[in-house]
Write a protein that holds these residues in place. Structure first.
Motif, PDB file in Angstrom:
ATOM      1  N   TYR A   3       3.374  -7.452 -24.081  1.00  0.00           N
ATOM      2  CA  TYR A   3       3.483  -6.000 -24.027  1.00  0.00           C
ATOM      3  C   TYR A   3       4.731  -5.611 -23.229  1.00  0.00           C
ATOM      4  O   TYR A   3       5.002  -6.174 -22.166  1.00  0.00           O
ATOM      5  N   ALA A   4       5.485  -4.651 -23.747  1.00  0.00           N
ATOM      6  CA  ALA A   4       6.651  -4.132 -23.041  1.00  0.00           C
ATOM      7  C   ALA A   4       6.193  -3.052 -22.062  1.00  0.00           C
ATOM      8  O   ALA A   4       5.482  -2.117 -22.436  1.00  0.00           O
ATOM      9  N   VAL A   5       6.604  -3.206 -20.799  1.00  0.00           N
ATOM     10  CA  VAL A   5       6.180  -2.287 -19.744  1.00  0.00           C
ATOM     11  C   VAL A   5       7.408  -1.800 -18.993  1.00  0.00           C
ATOM     12  O   VAL A   5       8.287  -2.592 -18.621  1.00  0.00           O
ATOM     13  N   PHE A   6       7.463  -0.490 -18.765  1.00  0.00           N
ATOM     14  CA  PHE A   6       8.565   0.102 -18.008  1.00  0.00           C
ATOM     15  C   PHE A   6       7.993   0.897 -16.843  1.00  0.00           C
ATOM     16  O   PHE A   6       7.012   1.625 -16.998  1.00  0.00           O
ATOM     17  N   VAL A   7       8.602   0.735 -15.681  1.00  0.00           N
ATOM     18  CA  VAL A   7       8.222   1.503 -14.497  1.00  0.00           C
ATOM     19  C   VAL A   7       9.337   2.486 -14.190  1.00  0.00           C
ATOM     20  O   VAL A   7      10.436   2.088 -13.781  1.00  0.00           O
ATOM     21  N   ASP A   8       9.080   3.771 -14.423  1.00  0.00           N
ATOM     22  CA  ASP A   8      10.057   4.814 -14.111  1.00  0.00           C
ATOM     23  C   ASP A   8       9.820   5.225 -12.659  1.00  0.00           C
ATOM     24  O   ASP A   8       8.785   5.819 -12.323  1.00  0.00           O
ATOM     25  N   GLY A   9      10.762   4.886 -11.804  1.00  0.00           N
ATOM     26  CA  GLY A   9      10.570   5.042 -10.364  1.00  0.00           C
ATOM     27  C   GLY A   9      10.288   3.694  -9.734  1.00  0.00           C
ATOM     28  O   GLY A   9       9.477   3.571  -8.827  1.00  0.00           O
ATOM     29  N   GLN A  10      10.982   2.685 -10.215  1.00  0.00           N
ATOM     30  CA  GLN A  10      10.669   1.299  -9.856  1.00  0.00           C
ATOM     31  C   GLN A  10      11.029   0.953  -8.418  1.00  0.00           C
ATOM     32  O   GLN A  10      10.591  -0.075  -7.901  1.00  0.00           O
ATOM     33  N   GLU A  11      11.795   1.795  -7.731  1.00  0.00           N
ATOM     34  CA  GLU A  11      12.211   1.485  -6.364  1.00  0.00           C
ATOM     35  C   GLU A  11      11.299   2.098  -5.312  1.00  0.00           C
ATOM     36  O   GLU A  11      11.476   1.846  -4.123  1.00  0.00           O
ATOM     37  N   GLY A  12      10.340   2.900  -5.718  1.00  0.00           N
ATOM     38  CA  GLY A  12       9.402   3.489  -4.761  1.00  0.00           C
ATOM     39  C   GLY A  12       8.317   2.505  -4.367  1.00  0.00           C
ATOM     40  O   GLY A  12       8.176   1.420  -4.949  1.00  0.00           O
ATOM     41  N   THR A  13       7.496   2.883  -3.379  1.00  0.00           N
ATOM     42  CA  THR A  13       6.458   1.984  -2.870  1.00  0.00           C
ATOM     43  C   THR A  13       5.488   1.574  -3.971  1.00  0.00           C
ATOM     44  O   THR A  13       5.171   0.386  -4.125  1.00  0.00           O
ATOM     45  N   THR A  14       5.014   2.527  -4.754  1.00  0.00           N
ATOM     46  CA  THR A  14       4.060   2.218  -5.825  1.00  0.00           C
ATOM     47  C   THR A  14       4.723   1.409  -6.926  1.00  0.00           C
ATOM     48  O   THR A  14       4.152   0.421  -7.420  1.00  0.00           O
ATOM     49  N   GLY A  15       5.933   1.788  -7.310  1.00  0.00           N
ATOM     50  CA  GLY A  15       6.636   1.070  -8.367  1.00  0.00           C
ATOM     51  C   GLY A  15       6.924  -0.370  -8.005  1.00  0.00           C
ATOM     52  O   GLY A  15       6.754  -1.287  -8.823  1.00  0.00           O
ATOM     53  N   LEU A  16       7.342  -0.612  -6.776  1.00  0.00           N
ATOM     54  CA  LEU A  16       7.619  -1.976  -6.333  1.00  0.00           C
ATOM     55  C   LEU A  16       6.365  -2.828  -6.358  1.00  0.00           C
ATOM     56  O   LEU A  16       6.391  -3.996  -6.764  1.00  0.00           O
ATOM     57  N   ARG A  17       5.243  -2.232  -5.946  1.00  0.00           N
ATOM     58  CA  ARG A  17       3.983  -2.998  -5.924  1.00  0.00           C
ATOM     59  C   ARG A  17       3.514  -3.287  -7.343  1.00  0.00           C
ATOM     60  O   ARG A  17       2.974  -4.377  -7.608  1.00  0.00           O
ATOM     61  N   ILE A  18       3.691  -2.358  -8.281  1.00  0.00           N
ATOM     62  CA  ILE A  18       3.341  -2.637  -9.672  1.00  0.00           C
ATOM     63  C   ILE A  18       4.160  -3.817 -10.190  1.00  0.00           C
ATOM     64  O   ILE A  18       3.636  -4.717 -10.858  1.00  0.00           O
ATOM     65  N   HIS A  19       5.442  -3.837  -9.872  1.00  0.00           N
ATOM     66  CA  HIS A  19       6.283  -4.969 -10.273  1.00  0.00           C
ATOM     67  C   HIS A  19       5.748  -6.280  -9.707  1.00  0.00           C
ATOM     68  O   HIS A  19       5.763  -7.314 -10.388  1.00  0.00           O
ATOM     69  N   GLU A  20       5.276  -6.257  -8.474  1.00  0.00           N
ATOM     70  CA  GLU A  20       4.709  -7.475  -7.873  1.00  0.00           C
ATOM     71  C   GLU A  20       3.474  -7.931  -8.647  1.00  0.00           C
ATOM     72  O   GLU A  20       3.297  -9.130  -8.891  1.00  0.00           O
ATOM     73  N   TYR A  21       2.625  -6.993  -9.024  1.00  0.00           N
ATOM     74  CA  TYR A  21       1.429  -7.350  -9.800  1.00  0.00           C
ATOM     75  C   TYR A  21       1.809  -7.973 -11.145  1.00  0.00           C
ATOM     76  O   TYR A  21       1.147  -8.906 -11.621  1.00  0.00           O
ATOM     77  N   LEU A  22       2.848  -7.451 -11.772  1.00  0.00           N
ATOM     78  CA  LEU A  22       3.197  -7.885 -13.127  1.00  0.00           C
ATOM     79  C   LEU A  22       4.058  -9.143 -13.152  1.00  0.00           C
ATOM     80  O   LEU A  22       4.157  -9.809 -14.195  1.00  0.00           O
ATOM     81  N   ALA A  23       4.677  -9.487 -12.014  1.00  0.00           N
ATOM     82  CA  ALA A  23       5.661 -10.563 -11.986  1.00  0.00           C
ATOM     83  C   ALA A  23       5.095 -11.900 -12.448  1.00  0.00           C
ATOM     84  O   ALA A  23       5.790 -12.696 -13.092  1.00  0.00           O
ATOM     85  N   ALA A  24       3.843 -12.171 -12.135  1.00  0.00           N
ATOM     86  CA  ALA A  24       3.264 -13.478 -12.451  1.00  0.00           C
ATOM     87  C   ALA A  24       2.604 -13.521 -13.825  1.00  0.00           C
ATOM     88  O   ALA A  24       2.077 -14.569 -14.222  1.00  0.00           O
ATOM     89  N   ARG A  25       2.641 -12.423 -14.551  1.00  0.00           N
ATOM     90  CA  ARG A  25       1.934 -12.368 -15.834  1.00  0.00           C
ATOM     91  C   ARG A  25       2.826 -12.797 -16.983  1.00  0.00           C
ATOM     92  O   ARG A  25       3.995 -12.445 -17.053  1.00  0.00           O
ATOM     93  N   GLN A  26       2.225 -13.568 -17.894  1.00  0.00           N
ATOM     94  CA  GLN A  26       2.947 -14.071 -19.049  1.00  0.00           C
ATOM     95  C   GLN A  26       2.839 -13.133 -20.255  1.00  0.00           C
ATOM     96  O   GLN A  26       3.534 -13.332 -21.249  1.00  0.00           O
ATOM     97  N   ASP A  27       1.941 -12.145 -20.170  1.00  0.00           N
ATOM     98  CA  ASP A  27       1.694 -11.262 -21.311  1.00  0.00           C
ATOM     99  C   ASP A  27       2.473  -9.963 -21.220  1.00  0.00           C
ATOM    100  O   ASP A  27       2.264  -9.050 -22.018  1.00  0.00           O
ATOM    101  N   VAL A  28       3.365  -9.859 -20.243  1.00  0.00           N
ATOM    102  CA  VAL A  28       4.091  -8.617 -19.999  1.00  0.00           C
ATOM    103  C   VAL A  28       5.594  -8.895 -19.955  1.00  0.00           C
ATOM    104  O   VAL A  28       6.047  -9.834 -19.294  1.00  0.00           O
ATOM    105  N   GLU A  29       6.356  -8.075 -20.665  1.00  0.00           N
ATOM    106  CA  GLU A  29       7.815  -8.072 -20.547  1.00  0.00           C
ATOM    107  C   GLU A  29       8.206  -6.787 -19.821  1.00  0.00           C
ATOM    108  O   GLU A  29       7.978  -5.685 -20.334  1.00  0.00           O
TER     109      GLU A  29
END
Length: 314
Positions: A3-29
């Motif tokens: 699945y293609a996922v985009f975080v608009d606001g990726q440098e904020g506290t919530t956006g950064l943490r979402i990136h951390e959650y998704l970093a280890a997943r193989q089902d997400v681009e």
């Protein structure tokens, strides 16, 4: 499937943490925007419309602007701002709210992520309203203590810079009695009057606990603390991320103090009932950056995509 996922606001506290959650997943681009194009409307629109799921980690006005950029009917928006939490057509991203909520999230293309204080308050009181123990007309109050990360990068920097002795003690705020979470706290508990709500920020990074004090005389005639705890347990039976603690939790009472940070680094919510013969405290504890923000957003994404709900979460 990926699945293609985009975080608009990726440098904020919530956006950064979402990136951390998704970093280890193989089902997400994860689609990323170049630093010099973060404020380029055309590039943001391109990525928003290229995504299967787009997280909006933006101020309210910017979230409304981003939502208006979507022309791809396949793109699911999950908005972490306050902008859409009580707006018709947006599903409230709290799967445990009621029996029909997961289906609402699964079928929606617009999902509003709950606020941190609101999540705790709603999870503590909605079962009591649904069970008929607490009337929608009840006048209630609530106190919430939270870590300073809830204030975003500016407040984090202020606390971690040191030198300001005012930050050493807890700081009550929202003294105008118009906290931005109040509308969703009413809408999703069924209460007809906004609670008197006192949030407090403390000198610790993360962790949150909402406390709702009630006289038993405010509840359905004959209700005791045991019925309140049982209503919570019945409402959340089988829920992966909700833990209803025993009445008058012995470990907490033995320590003599409540651990606000006890759910940190998890997507869990712990619910407690402490009571006497005439009064009770209903308490909900969560990680304000986990189930109170980024973890809840990822959980809603999992539900929407029909994936294992706990994927990537603990």
């Amino acid at each position: 499937m990926t699945y293609a996922v985009f975080v608009d606001g990726q440098e904020g506290t919530t956006g950064l943490r979402i990136h951390e959650y998704l970093a280890a997943r193989q089902d997400v681009e994860v689609l990323r925007i170049d630093a010099d194009k973060r404020k380029d409307p055309a590039e943001r629109a391109r990525l928003l419309n290229a995504a299967d799921v787009a997280f909006l980690c933006l101020p309210d006005a910017a979230s409304r602007e981003a939502a208006a950029m979507i022309s791809n009917p396949r793109t699911c928006l999950i908005d972490a701002s306050t902008a859409h939490r009580t707006v018709p057509g947006w599903a409230f991203g709290l799967p445990e709210l009621c029996k029909s909520q997961r289906e609402a999230i699964r079928t929606a293309k617009r999902i509003a992520n709950p606020g941190c204080h609101a999540s705790a308050f709603i999870l503590a009181l909605r079962p009591l309203v649904d069970a008929g123990l607490l009337a929608p007309e009840a006048l209630v109050s609530a106190t919430s203590i939270t870590g300073y990360s809830g204030g975003g990068k500016g407040m984090i920097g202020e606390y971690e810079a040191g030198g300001n002795t005012k930050l050493l003690s807890p700081r009550p705020y929202a003294l105008g009695l118009a906290h931005k979470h109040l509308p969703e706290m009413m809408a999703h508990t069924g209460l007809k009057t906004a609670p008197v709500f006192m949030p407090i920020v403390g000198n610790f990074y993360k962790g949150l606990a909402v406390t709702v004090p009630l006289h038993l005389s405010q509840l359905r005639a004959g209700t005791q603390a045991e019925q309140v705890q049982q209503a919570l347990a019945a409402h959340y039976e089988g829920e992966r991320f909700i833990r209803v603690m025993p009445l008058r939790d012995a470990d907490t009472l033995a320590e003599g103090f409540f651990d606000v940070q006890g759910c940190n680094d998890t997507n869990r919510v712990d619910l407690f009932v402490f009571g006497s013969e005439t009064q009770i405290l209903v308490m909900a504890r969560l990680d304000n950056l986990g189930k109170g923000a980024s973890g809840a957003a990822v959980q809603a994404m999992n539900v929407h995509l029909g994936l294992e709900e706990s994927l990537g979460l603990v």
